[in-house]
Motif scaffolding. Structure first.
Motif, PDB file in Angstrom:
ATOM      1  N   GLU A   9       0.512  -1.377  -0.017  1.00 17.89           N
ATOM      2  CA  GLU A   9       0.285  -0.326  -0.238  1.00 17.89           C
ATOM      3  C   GLU A   9       0.972   1.222   0.072  1.00 17.89           C
ATOM      4  OE1 GLU A   9      -1.180   1.320   4.739  1.00 17.89           O
ATOM      5  OE2 GLU A   9      -1.665  -1.010   4.251  1.00 17.89           O
ATOM      6  N   ARG A  10       0.654   2.726  -0.439  1.00 14.44           N
ATOM      7  CA  ARG A  10       1.148   3.436  -0.774  1.00 14.44           C
ATOM      8  C   ARG A  10       0.366   4.051   0.942  1.00 14.44           C
ATOM      9  NH1 ARG A  10      -0.835   6.548  -5.674  1.00 14.44           N
ATOM     10  NH2 ARG A  10      -2.418   4.951  -5.887  1.00 14.44           N
ATOM     11  N   LEU A  11       1.881   4.774   1.088  1.00 13.98           N
ATOM     12  CA  LEU A  11       1.852   5.728   2.792  1.00 13.98           C
ATOM     13  C   LEU A  11       1.509   7.237   2.503  1.00 13.98           C
ATOM     14  CD1 LEU A  11       2.898   5.697   5.854  1.00 13.98           C
ATOM     15  CD2 LEU A  11       4.931   6.091   5.213  1.00 13.98           C
ATOM     16  N   LEU A  12       0.761   7.462   2.543  1.00 16.72           N
ATOM     17  CA  LEU A  12       0.498   9.114   2.738  1.00 16.72           C
ATOM     18  C   LEU A  12       0.102   9.568   3.778  1.00 16.72           C
ATOM     19  CD1 LEU A  12      -2.642   8.473   1.103  1.00 16.72           C
ATOM     20  CD2 LEU A  12      -1.235   8.534  -0.054  1.00 16.72           C
ATOM     21  N   VAL A  13       0.922  10.865   3.495  1.00 17.04           N
ATOM     22  CA  VAL A  13       1.975  11.685   4.967  1.00 17.04           C
ATOM     23  C   VAL A  13       0.911  13.218   4.540  1.00 17.04           C
ATOM     24  CG1 VAL A  13       3.449  10.381   6.078  1.00 17.04           C
ATOM     25  CG2 VAL A  13       3.828  11.876   3.921  1.00 17.04           C
ATOM     26  N   TYR A  14       1.139  13.408   5.870  1.00 15.19           N
ATOM     27  CA  TYR A  14       1.044  15.411   5.845  1.00 15.19           C
ATOM     28  C   TYR A  14       1.969  15.514   6.678  1.00 15.19           C
ATOM     29  CZ  TYR A  14      -1.888  14.782  10.047  1.00 15.19           C
ATOM     30  OH  TYR A  14      -2.809  14.104  10.964  1.00 15.19           O
ATOM     31  N   ARG A  15       1.735  17.572   6.361  1.00 15.25           N
ATOM     32  CA  ARG A  15       2.861  17.601   7.275  1.00 15.25           C
ATOM     33  C   ARG A  15       1.567  18.280   9.002  1.00 15.25           C
ATOM     34  NH1 ARG A  15       8.154  22.028   5.316  1.00 15.25           N
ATOM     35  NH2 ARG A  15       8.511  21.158   7.464  1.00 15.25           N
ATOM     36  N   ASP A  16       2.258  18.177   9.710  1.00 17.48           N
ATOM     37  CA  ASP A  16       1.480  19.182  10.487  1.00 17.48           C
ATOM     38  C   ASP A  16       2.365  19.388  12.116  1.00 17.48           C
ATOM     39  OD1 ASP A  16      -0.187  19.280  12.821  1.00 17.48           O
ATOM     40  OD2 ASP A  16      -0.010  17.506  13.882  1.00 17.48           O
ATOM     41  N   GLY A  17       2.623  20.876  11.554  1.00 17.57           N
ATOM     42  CA  GLY A  17       3.787  21.727  12.508  1.00 17.57           C
ATOM     43  C   GLY A  17       5.397  21.947  11.634  1.00 17.57           C
ATOM     44  N   GLY A  18       6.112  21.009  12.337  1.00 21.95           N
ATOM     45  CA  GLY A  18       7.548  20.266  12.075  1.00 21.95           C
ATOM     46  C   GLY A  18       7.543  19.046  11.766  1.00 21.95           C
ATOM     47  N   LEU A  23      -1.716   9.444   7.044  1.00 18.26           N
ATOM     48  CA  LEU A  23      -3.041  10.028   6.857  1.00 18.26           C
ATOM     49  C   LEU A  23      -3.913   8.515   6.646  1.00 18.26           C
ATOM     50  CD1 LEU A  23      -4.911  11.760   6.911  1.00 18.26           C
ATOM     51  CD2 LEU A  23      -4.575  12.322   4.435  1.00 18.26           C
ATOM     52  N   HIS A  24      -4.091   7.936   6.749  1.00 21.87           N
ATOM     53  CA  HIS A  24      -5.576   6.093   6.919  1.00 21.87           C
ATOM     54  C   HIS A  24      -6.704   6.789   5.922  1.00 21.87           C
ATOM     55  CE1 HIS A  24      -1.927   4.454   9.380  1.00 21.87           C
ATOM     56  NE2 HIS A  24      -2.076   5.357  10.192  1.00 21.87           N
ATOM     57  N   ALA A  25      -7.469   5.764   5.300  1.00 18.46           N
ATOM     58  CA  ALA A  25      -8.564   5.668   4.968  1.00 18.46           C
ATOM     59  C   ALA A  25      -9.434   6.411   6.142  1.00 18.46           C
ATOM     60  CB  ALA A  25      -8.712   5.089   4.321  1.00 18.46           C
ATOM     61  N   GLU A  26      -8.902   5.706   7.480  1.00 19.74           N
ATOM     62  CA  GLU A  26      -9.891   6.171   8.717  1.00 19.74           C
ATOM     63  C   GLU A  26     -10.072   7.403   8.291  1.00 19.74           C
ATOM     64  OE1 GLU A  26      -6.729   3.721  10.458  1.00 19.74           O
ATOM     65  OE2 GLU A  26      -7.969   3.793   8.943  1.00 19.74           O
ATOM     66  N   ASP A  27      -8.867   7.719   8.811  1.00 17.97           N
ATOM     67  CA  ASP A  27      -9.275   9.325   9.099  1.00 17.97           C
ATOM     68  C   ASP A  27      -8.875  10.046   7.638  1.00 17.97           C
ATOM     69  OD1 ASP A  27      -7.343   8.643  11.310  1.00 17.97           O
ATOM     70  OD2 ASP A  27      -5.526   8.946   9.657  1.00 17.97           O
ATOM     71  N   VAL A  28      -9.359   9.826   6.978  1.00 18.32           N
ATOM     72  CA  VAL A  28     -10.543  10.728   5.712  1.00 18.32           C
ATOM     73  C   VAL A  28     -11.673  10.298   6.112  1.00 18.32           C
ATOM     74  CG1 VAL A  28     -10.194  10.798   2.861  1.00 18.32           C
ATOM     75  CG2 VAL A  28      -8.360  10.805   3.948  1.00 18.32           C
ATOM     76  N   ASN A  29     -12.119   8.857   5.735  1.00 17.01           N
ATOM     77  CA  ASN A  29     -13.631   8.428   5.761  1.00 17.01           C
ATOM     78  C   ASN A  29     -13.814   9.767   6.815  1.00 17.01           C
ATOM     79  OD1 ASN A  29     -13.493   7.722   4.020  1.00 17.01           O
ATOM     80  ND2 ASN A  29     -12.829   5.682   4.430  1.00 17.01           N
ATOM     81  N   THR A  30     -13.215   9.954   8.581  1.00 18.89           N
ATOM     82  CA  THR A  30     -14.132  10.328   9.124  1.00 18.89           C
ATOM     83  C   THR A  30     -14.313  11.926   9.435  1.00 18.89           C
ATOM     84  OG1 THR A  30     -13.633   9.176  11.034  1.00 18.89           O
ATOM     85  CG2 THR A  30     -13.371  11.544  12.109  1.00 18.89           C
ATOM     86  N   ARG A  31     -13.082  12.134   9.048  1.00 15.31           N
ATOM     87  CA  ARG A  31     -13.137  14.154   8.429  1.00 15.31           C
ATOM     88  C   ARG A  31     -15.059  14.578   7.089  1.00 15.31           C
ATOM     89  NH1 ARG A  31     -13.758  19.014   9.823  1.00 15.31           N
ATOM     90  NH2 ARG A  31     -13.399  20.286   8.947  1.00 15.31           N
TER      91      ARG A  31
END
Length: 144
Positions: A9-18, A23-31
């Motif tokens: 699977e592809r690992l997705l990340v996002y920047r949170d400050g520094g 980022l997981h599918a359940e995070d996207v679905n919840t939001r």
């Protein structure tokens, strides 16, 4: 041989400050559910996108004159949808394109008239609305 997570699977990340966070599918679905108040998931949106793209693709194809031409057109449209989704044609067909769209095309029913109406719309939103409503009608027609 053991496969790593990166292989499957592809690992997705996002920047949170520094820091970078996964980022997981359940995070996207919840939001998504928080923002829309619906019980839809990101996969539901991809499925709808694939279904609309396939219906539009079939609507642009001339009616096939033979079974061979129909199969060729199906392969072409499914490949276009797969490319838009970043998947293989097999995955797009099996997991994303509503099979009723393909069945309708095989039966000679498409949204070609809606595509012509959509082309006359002055806005992109207007065109999209015409096409999506036609797809909904197509799916309801096949469900009967």
């Amino acid at each position: 041989m053991r496969r790593s997570r990166a292989d499957s699977e592809r690992l997705l990340v996002y920047r949170d400050g520094g820091r970078y966070r996964e980022l997981h599918a359940e995070d996207v679905n919840t939001r998504f559910k928080e923002l829309t108040g619906t019980d839809c998931t990101a996969k539901d949106l991809r499925t709808w996108q694939a279904t609309v793209l396939a219906a539009a693709g079939f609507g642009r194809v001339d009616p096939p004159s033979s079974q061979r031409a129909r199969k060729s057109a199906e392969r072409e449209v499914v490949a276009e949808v797969a490319a838009a989704l970043g998947n293989t044609p097999a995955v797009a067909r099996a997991s994303y394109i509503d099979p009723r769209v393909i069945e309708s095309f095989a039966g000679g029913v498409t949204i070609s008239k809606a595509l012509a109406r959509a082309a006359r719309s002055v806005s992109e939103d207007g065109r999209q609305m015409v096409v999506e409503r036609a797809v909904i009608r197509l799916l309801h027609r096949v469900a009967r």
